[in-house]
Scaffold this motif. Structure first.
Motif, PDB file in Angstrom:
ATOM      1  N   GLN A   1     113.890 149.178  82.858  1.00 28.74           N
ATOM      2  CA  GLN A   1     115.071 148.405  83.070  1.00 28.74           C
ATOM      3  C   GLN A   1     116.256 149.307  82.624  1.00 28.74           C
ATOM      4  OE1 GLN A   1     114.408 146.653  85.114  1.00 28.74           O
ATOM      5  NE2 GLN A   1     112.677 145.137  84.442  1.00 28.74           N
ATOM      6  N   SER A   2     116.181 149.866  81.384  1.00 30.28           N
ATOM      7  CA  SER A   2     117.144 150.709  80.857  1.00 30.28           C
ATOM      8  C   SER A   2     116.624 151.473  79.770  1.00 30.28           C
ATOM      9  CB  SER A   2     118.400 149.938  80.386  1.00 30.28           C
ATOM     10  OG  SER A   2     119.325 150.589  79.661  1.00 30.28           O
ATOM     11  N   LEU A   3     117.403 152.733  79.702  1.00 29.22           N
ATOM     12  CA  LEU A   3     117.025 153.725  78.524  1.00 29.22           C
ATOM     13  C   LEU A   3     118.045 153.552  77.337  1.00 29.22           C
ATOM     14  CD1 LEU A   3     115.932 157.014  80.142  1.00 29.22           C
ATOM     15  CD2 LEU A   3     114.410 155.188  79.159  1.00 29.22           C
ATOM     16  N   ASN A   4     118.996 152.450  77.480  1.00 24.60           N
ATOM     17  CA  ASN A   4     119.967 152.451  76.477  1.00 24.60           C
ATOM     18  C   ASN A   4     119.508 150.991  75.503  1.00 24.60           C
ATOM     19  OD1 ASN A   4     122.148 150.877  75.119  1.00 24.60           O
ATOM     20  ND2 ASN A   4     123.363 152.550  75.905  1.00 24.60           N
ATOM     21  N   ASP A   5     119.197 151.293  74.348  1.00 28.38           N
ATOM     22  CA  ASP A   5     118.520 150.318  73.427  1.00 28.38           C
ATOM     23  C   ASP A   5     119.525 149.064  73.064  1.00 28.38           C
ATOM     24  OD1 ASP A   5     116.286 151.674  72.916  1.00 28.38           O
ATOM     25  OD2 ASP A   5     116.661 152.491  71.032  1.00 28.38           O
ATOM     26  N   ALA A   6     120.868 149.387  73.321  1.00 24.85           N
ATOM     27  CA  ALA A   6     121.637 148.206  73.381  1.00 24.85           C
ATOM     28  C   ALA A   6     121.835 147.491  74.579  1.00 24.85           C
ATOM     29  CB  ALA A   6     123.274 148.803  72.900  1.00 24.85           C
ATOM     30  N   ASP A   7     121.501 148.149  75.644  1.00 27.45           N
ATOM     31  CA  ASP A   7     121.185 147.360  77.100  1.00 27.45           C
ATOM     32  C   ASP A   7     119.954 146.551  76.995  1.00 27.45           C
ATOM     33  OD1 ASP A   7     123.784 148.294  77.907  1.00 27.45           O
ATOM     34  OD2 ASP A   7     122.795 149.891  79.013  1.00 27.45           O
ATOM     35  N   LEU A   8     119.070 147.143  76.592  1.00 24.41           N
ATOM     36  CA  LEU A   8     117.892 146.421  76.586  1.00 24.41           C
ATOM     37  C   LEU A   8     117.949 145.130  75.462  1.00 24.41           C
ATOM     38  CD1 LEU A   8     115.360 149.757  76.121  1.00 24.41           C
ATOM     39  CD2 LEU A   8     115.622 148.094  78.110  1.00 24.41           C
ATOM     40  N   LYS A   9     118.542 145.408  74.401  1.00 29.50           N
ATOM     41  CA  LYS A   9     118.636 144.157  73.478  1.00 29.50           C
ATOM     42  C   LYS A   9     119.424 142.938  74.283  1.00 29.50           C
ATOM     43  CE  LYS A   9     120.210 142.731  68.974  1.00 29.50           C
ATOM     44  NZ  LYS A   9     120.773 143.224  67.721  1.00 29.50           N
ATOM     45  N   LEU A  10     120.560 143.516  74.964  1.00 30.99           N
ATOM     46  CA  LEU A  10     121.216 142.622  75.838  1.00 30.99           C
ATOM     47  C   LEU A  10     120.586 141.662  76.708  1.00 30.99           C
ATOM     48  CD1 LEU A  10     124.608 141.601  76.364  1.00 30.99           C
ATOM     49  CD2 LEU A  10     124.434 143.559  78.045  1.00 30.99           C
ATOM     50  N   LEU A  11     119.793 142.707  77.326  1.00 32.09           N
ATOM     51  CA  LEU A  11     118.781 141.857  78.643  1.00 32.09           C
ATOM     52  C   LEU A  11     117.652 140.972  77.883  1.00 32.09           C
ATOM     53  CD1 LEU A  11     118.441 144.855  80.817  1.00 32.09           C
ATOM     54  CD2 LEU A  11     119.847 142.840  81.389  1.00 32.09           C
ATOM     55  N   GLY A  12     117.459 141.183  76.568  1.00 34.51           N
ATOM     56  CA  GLY A  12     116.391 140.272  75.920  1.00 34.51           C
ATOM     57  C   GLY A  12     115.084 140.983  75.967  1.00 34.51           C
ATOM     58  N   ARG A  13     115.009 142.160  76.253  1.00 37.75           N
ATOM     59  CA  ARG A  13     113.930 142.851  76.533  1.00 37.75           C
ATOM     60  C   ARG A  13     113.304 142.998  75.106  1.00 37.75           C
ATOM     61  NH1 ARG A  13     111.926 142.786  81.260  1.00 37.75           N
ATOM     62  NH2 ARG A  13     110.567 144.779  81.194  1.00 37.75           N
ATOM     63  N   ASN A  14     111.971 143.067  74.957  1.00 37.84           N
ATOM     64  CA  ASN A  14     111.392 143.385  73.432  1.00 37.84           C
ATOM     65  C   ASN A  14     110.576 144.754  73.407  1.00 37.84           C
ATOM     66  OD1 ASN A  14     109.380 142.880  75.407  1.00 37.84           O
ATOM     67  ND2 ASN A  14     108.099 141.607  74.068  1.00 37.84           N
ATOM     68  N   HIS A  15     111.214 145.762  74.254  1.00 32.05           N
ATOM     69  CA  HIS A  15     110.684 147.094  73.984  1.00 32.05           C
ATOM     70  C   HIS A  15     111.866 147.962  73.864  1.00 32.05           C
ATOM     71  CE1 HIS A  15     111.829 147.480  78.242  1.00 32.05           C
ATOM     72  NE2 HIS A  15     112.042 148.561  78.221  1.00 32.05           N
ATOM     73  N   LYS A  16     111.904 149.009  73.354  1.00 25.01           N
ATOM     74  CA  LYS A  16     112.894 150.219  73.097  1.00 25.01           C
ATOM     75  C   LYS A  16     112.750 151.295  73.907  1.00 25.01           C
ATOM     76  CE  LYS A  16     114.330 148.926  68.304  1.00 25.01           C
ATOM     77  NZ  LYS A  16     114.875 149.213  67.025  1.00 25.01           N
ATOM     78  N   ALA A  17     113.712 152.017  74.229  1.00 24.64           N
ATOM     79  CA  ALA A  17     113.893 153.127  75.349  1.00 24.64           C
ATOM     80  C   ALA A  17     112.582 154.012  74.945  1.00 24.64           C
ATOM     81  CB  ALA A  17     115.097 153.891  75.291  1.00 24.64           C
TER      82      ALA A  17
END
Length: 439
Positions: free
Chosen positions: A156-172
């Motif tokens: 989905q993204s390699l930006n941790d801030a974007d991943l948090k925004l998307l509610g993903r529970n993984h980091k880049a």
């Protein structure tokens, strides 16, 4: 089945301007071709958490009854394959939800059952969607031993801030580790999903992220524009003014830049959202876009196949019961959890062939169209249309001896083209019906 869901999300707002009869038919997004082979989709409905943008049929549960879910998926596979009387399964796709949460033994048992009920040739594409947090190295190896030979990873993204925004529970970093291990186990058969058009995202940040990732990825990339879905937390945050979406011109530029970057990196855009190199096309998704029949198993799964036991029905759309516990009760009682069955008309099928076939760069050949309507050709529908002639003059569309297809420029605005083309199909069909009635 993310590609179909995203198509639905993009088209529905515009379809409110189309007459009701057209809109009703356009919301049916799964095609069918009547033969003795089919693709097979298995829906695993559970996730560790719900992402902020997601409205798919998924459930958060800390106490998943894996043996019961496995037994019900096996039973439904037996029932629906027997009902369809397909003799060969052309591909299997485990989607969700998060199917990498399922036990590899469950995946293996389902595949064993499928191979007992129909021919599942060695090397048939078997895809599993995986999230980085539920797909460590040892687990991926177990899925491979169970029979999986292709992975689709929700980076989905390699930006941790974007991943948090998307509610993903993984980091880049976790995504990159999973990707590296997947490439080792499934070389040439690992796909990644990426989302663009996020709140706060700019063209520059998107391009930088894509350029960082492409040297690390395998041979298949799927790009999806973020769609705000009612009922999701992201929708609420945007509409309450806490988050700002990029304007549509910026989103269009993100898509255009991505297409050119991927092309320059050796990827071929074979479908609106999908890019492959070295021939790593998704056989399963191609079956949808080409109008082949398929069987859907599991809570909320969609299917398109001919129920051979019912002589009155030639084409049928099926939707399985959404809620897992209710679905399991129905499977145990009746052998399957089909909640809704809809017989499709010839016009329904042609609308689906048009809408899905034009998503591919090759479009719709004359021979393919005639499989669904032997007496109503592409020339009959579009050959004399002034609207289609105008689209051709604008270099958005081709209608020639090869068939009907979008240009490179036209693919980027397909949703707009479809409104014109589907309206023309409806009009041509009505005129044909009136002629046949002598009116």
């Amino acid at each position: 089945m993310d590609t179909l869901q995203n198509l639905r999300a993009r088209l529905l707002p515009a379809l409110r301007r189309v007459k009701p009869a057209v809109r009703r038919n356009l919301t049916r997004l799964h095609p069918l071709a009547p033969d003795r082979q089919a693709a097979l989709y298995v829906h695993w409905p559970y996730c560790e958490k719900r992402c902020s943008y997601c409205n798919f049929n998924k459930y958060i549960s800390q106490n998943i009854d894996q043996p019961k879910m496995r037994d019900c998926l096996i039973q439904e596979a037996r029932t629906l394959i027997q009902l369809s009387q397909v003799q060969r399964i052309t591909s299997v796709f485990f989607g969700g939800g998060t199917p990498s949460m399922a036990s590899p033994l469950t995946i293996g048992d389902i595949l064993d059952t499928i191979s007992q009920c129909a021919h599942l040739a060695e090397g048939t594409e078997i895809t599993l969607e995986a999230n980085p947090t539920s797909a460590d190295a040892s687990r991926l190896a177990e899925f491979k031993r169970a029979g999986v030979n292709r992975l689709s990873i929700g980076v989905q993204s390699l930006n941790d801030a974007d991943l948090k925004l998307l509610g993903r529970n993984h980091k880049a970093l976790e995504a990159l580790r999973t990707l590296e291990e997947a490439k080792r186990l499934f070389p040439g058969h690992t796909s990644i999903d990426l989302i663009f058009g996020l709140p706060g995202q700019t063209v520059t940040s998107w391009v930088q992220s894509l350029q960082k990732l492409l040297p690390l990825c395998d041979d298949h990339v799927s790009l999806y524009q973020l769609t705000l879905e009612r009922g999701t937390s992201l929708f609420t945050q945007v509409h309450q003014g806490y988050l700002a979406m990029p304007d549509m011109d910026a989103v269009a530029e993100m898509y255009d830049c991505a297409r050119h970057i991927l092309q320059d990196t050796g990827f071929h855009q074979y479908e609106i959202s999908n890019f492959a190199r070295n021939g790593a096309f998704s056989a399963h998704n191609l079956s949808y876009w080409q109008g082949s029949q398929y069987i859907g198993l599991g809570p909320g799964a969609h299917g398109r196949f001919v129920p051979w036991g019912d002589a009155k029905i030639q084409q049928e759309a099926r939707i399985q019961t959404l809620e897992p516990d209710v679905w399991m009760k129905e499977v145990l009682a009746f052998g399957h959890g089909t909640r809704k069955r809809t017989a499709l008309s010839e016009l329904d099928r042609l609308e689906e062939v048009l809408m899905l076939g034009l998503r591919m760069d090759v479009g719709i050949s004359h021979q393919h169209w005639l499989r669904f309507s032997p007496t109503f050709s592409l020339w009959d529908v579009f050959g004399e249309s002034e609207e289609v002639k105008e689209l051709k003059e604008q270099d958005l569309l081709f209608l020639d001896n090869r068939g009907l297809r979008c240009s490179w420029k036209g693919l980027a605005v397909l949703d707009t083209l479809l409104l014109t083309l589907l309206s023309q199909l409806q009009q041509a069909w009505a005129e044909r019906e009136n002629r046949s009635k002598g009116t």
